[in-house]
Design an enzyme around this catalytic site. Structure first.
Site, PDB file in Angstrom:
ATOM      1  N   LYS A 196       0.858  -1.187   0.000  1.00  9.18           N
ATOM      2  CA  LYS A 196       0.000   0.000   0.000  1.00  9.18           C
ATOM      3  C   LYS A 196       0.892   1.234   0.000  1.00  9.18           C
ATOM      4  O   LYS A 196       1.711   1.424   0.899  1.00  9.18           O
ATOM      5  CB  LYS A 196      -0.907   0.011   1.224  1.00  9.18           C
ATOM      6  CG  LYS A 196      -1.746   1.272   1.321  1.00  9.18           C
ATOM      7  CD  LYS A 196      -2.789   1.199   2.407  1.00  9.18           C
ATOM      8  CE  LYS A 196      -3.557   2.515   2.497  1.00  9.18           C
ATOM      9  NZ  LYS A 196      -4.609   2.453   3.513  1.00  9.18           N
ATOM     10  N   LYS A 254      -2.237  -1.435  -3.868  1.00 11.13           N
ATOM     11  CA  LYS A 254      -3.101  -0.262  -3.791  1.00 11.13           C
ATOM     12  C   LYS A 254      -2.259   0.998  -3.881  1.00 11.13           C
ATOM     13  O   LYS A 254      -1.237   1.073  -3.196  1.00 11.13           O
ATOM     14  CB  LYS A 254      -3.844  -0.306  -2.460  1.00 11.13           C
ATOM     15  CG  LYS A 254      -4.723   0.876  -2.183  1.00 11.13           C
ATOM     16  CD  LYS A 254      -5.302   0.733  -0.814  1.00 11.13           C
ATOM     17  CE  LYS A 254      -6.093   1.983  -0.517  1.00 11.13           C
ATOM     18  NZ  LYS A 254      -6.515   2.034   0.841  1.00 11.13           N
TER      19      LYS A 254
HETATM   20  C1  PBG Z   1      -7.415   3.609   5.658  1.00 11.04           C
HETATM   21  C2  PBG Z   1      -7.680   3.399   4.214  1.00 11.04           C
HETATM   22  C3  PBG Z   1      -7.498   4.331   3.178  1.00 11.04           C
HETATM   23  C4  PBG Z   1      -8.022   3.749   2.030  1.00 11.04           C
HETATM   24  C5  PBG Z   1      -8.489   2.475   2.379  1.00 11.04           C
HETATM   25  N1  PBG Z   1      -8.254   2.275   3.722  1.00 11.04           N
HETATM   26  C6  PBG Z   1      -6.968   5.711   3.191  1.00 11.04           C
HETATM   27  C7  PBG Z   1      -5.619   5.974   3.684  1.00 11.04           C
HETATM   28  O1  PBG Z   1      -4.781   5.084   3.845  1.00 11.04           O
HETATM   29  O2  PBG Z   1      -5.380   7.144   3.984  1.00 11.04           O
HETATM   30  C8  PBG Z   1      -8.088   4.428   0.690  1.00 11.04           C
HETATM   31  C9  PBG Z   1      -9.125   3.936  -0.250  1.00 11.04           C
HETATM   32  C10 PBG Z   1      -9.467   4.857  -1.370  1.00 11.04           C
HETATM   33  O3  PBG Z   1      -8.850   5.922  -1.586  1.00 11.04           O
HETATM   34  O4  PBG Z   1     -10.406   4.516  -2.100  1.00 11.04           O
HETATM   35  N2  PBG Z   1      -6.369   2.950   6.232  1.00 11.04           N
END
Ligand code: PBG
Length: 329
Positions: A196, A254
């Site tokens: 991520k 992601k």
């Molecule tokens: C939180 C999380 C996020 C997303 C999914 N879980 C945001 C972040 O890490 O700040 C992002 C998903 C999206 O942008 O569609 N941990």
């Protein structure tokens, strides 16, 4: 004779093209992200995510039935928590009567065979908007992992089939796996957000949950000390391998489109199911361009989803899931 091979023969008409097509998409490919809020009768559109909504539990039931009727069988739940319930340790996340726990039960009550995955991270519950506990200007790892493990048990006890840790703390997959096993929740799976990236594409999501990192002195204003640097490719393999070894059942990359090289690397390196999250900013970009009439919404949407699958995704978490399924049915 020149040319000896004529590749265009296999593109002559739709019949031959469909015979030789390598990638197909179906409802089975999708995981549907859903945003849940307190209240009743609430279906509010997220401003930066046109045609995507936050639902209160009563209306969530209707949405679940619609998804199921379209052949969509898996959801990924997120909750928007009111400010007065937020604190640094995200204790509301552990409330057995919390919004997430009730949301899980609500989905299962209307559709027992809907697969329920839950987001595990502190940010929606954190007064600082961070995925972990903040101490001395840092997001502290090990104490956060303990809370994530408790949170996972709480979600599993409420009926979640999979927990999906999205926090990027080190060692959290092992911490969660051991905690679940010790609580005899051995059949509950883990979908790890393993690669991520610290991405600017999460903006609209943070609007949706009001979960952006706060702008307070001495508190980190971004998530770069735990989410990955977008410049790194080899590191994604390392992260993913560690999560598999710690017990992840499904790994994830992601965001989606900008990171398809990573998806293919992981597909070529490991024999585990790979999820790709096509994130909120990707959704927002296409909606905005289509609204201006600059892109053909449906054609670009399908092309993007096909590309994610072609890169090697087995599971696609996408805000377009419903639109795609309606279009291809
Ligand atoms: C939180 C999380 C996020 C997303 C999914 N879980 C945001 C972040 O890490 O700040 C992002 C998903 C999206 O942008 O569609 N941990």
């Amino acid at each position: 004779m020149f040319p000896i091979r004529r590749n265009r023969r296999l593109r002559t008409n739709e019949a031959i093209r469909s015979l030789v097509r390598e990638t197909y998409i179906s409802p089975n490919d999708f995981l549907v992200p859903l945003f849940v809020v307190e209240g009743s009768g609430v279906k509010e559109e997220i401003i930066s995510m046109p045609n995507y909504y936050r639902y209160s539990l009563d209306l969530l039931k209707d949405e679940i039935k619609i998804l199921r009727s379209l052949g969509l069988k898996s959801v990924l739940l997120f909750v928007k928590v009111s400010d007065n319930l937020k604190n640094n340790k995200g204790t509301e996340a552990l409330n057995p009567e919390g919004l997430m726990q009730r949301a899980i039960k609500t989905v299962k009550s209307v559709c027992p065979d809907m697969l329920v995955m839950t987001d595990v991270a502190l940010d929606p519950f954190s007064s600082y908007g961070h995925d972990g506990i903040v101490e001395g200007g840092k997001i502290i790892n090990d104490a956060t992992v303990e809370v994530l493990a408790e949170m996972s048990i709480s979600h599993a006890e409420a009926g979640a089939d999979f927990v999906a840790p999205s926090d990027m703390m080190d060692g959290r997959i092992l911490g969660i796996r051991e905690a679940l096993d010790q609580s005899n929740l051995i059949d509950v799976g883990i979908m790890s957000y393993s690669a991520k990236y610290a991405s600017a594409f999460y903006g609209p999501f943070r609007d949706a949950l009001d979960s952006a990192p706060v702008d307070i002195q001495d508190i980190p204003k971004d998530k770069k000390t735990y989410q990955m640097d977008s410049a790194n490719r080899e590191e994604a393999i390392r992260e993913t391998e560690m999560d598999i070894n710690e017990g992840a059942d499904i790994v994830m990359v992601k965001p989606g489109l900008c990171y398809l090289d990573i998806v293919r690397d992981i597909r070529n390196s490991f024999d585990v199911p790979i999820a790709v999250y096509q994130v909120s900013g990707e959704y927002a970009m296409l909606k905005a361009a289509a609204e201006k009439g600059w892109l053909d919404h449906d054609a670009v949407m399908l092309e993007q989803i096909i590309s994610i699958k072609r890169a090697g995704a087995n599971i696609i978490a996408s805000y377009f899931a419903k639109d795609v399924v309606k279009l291809i049915s």
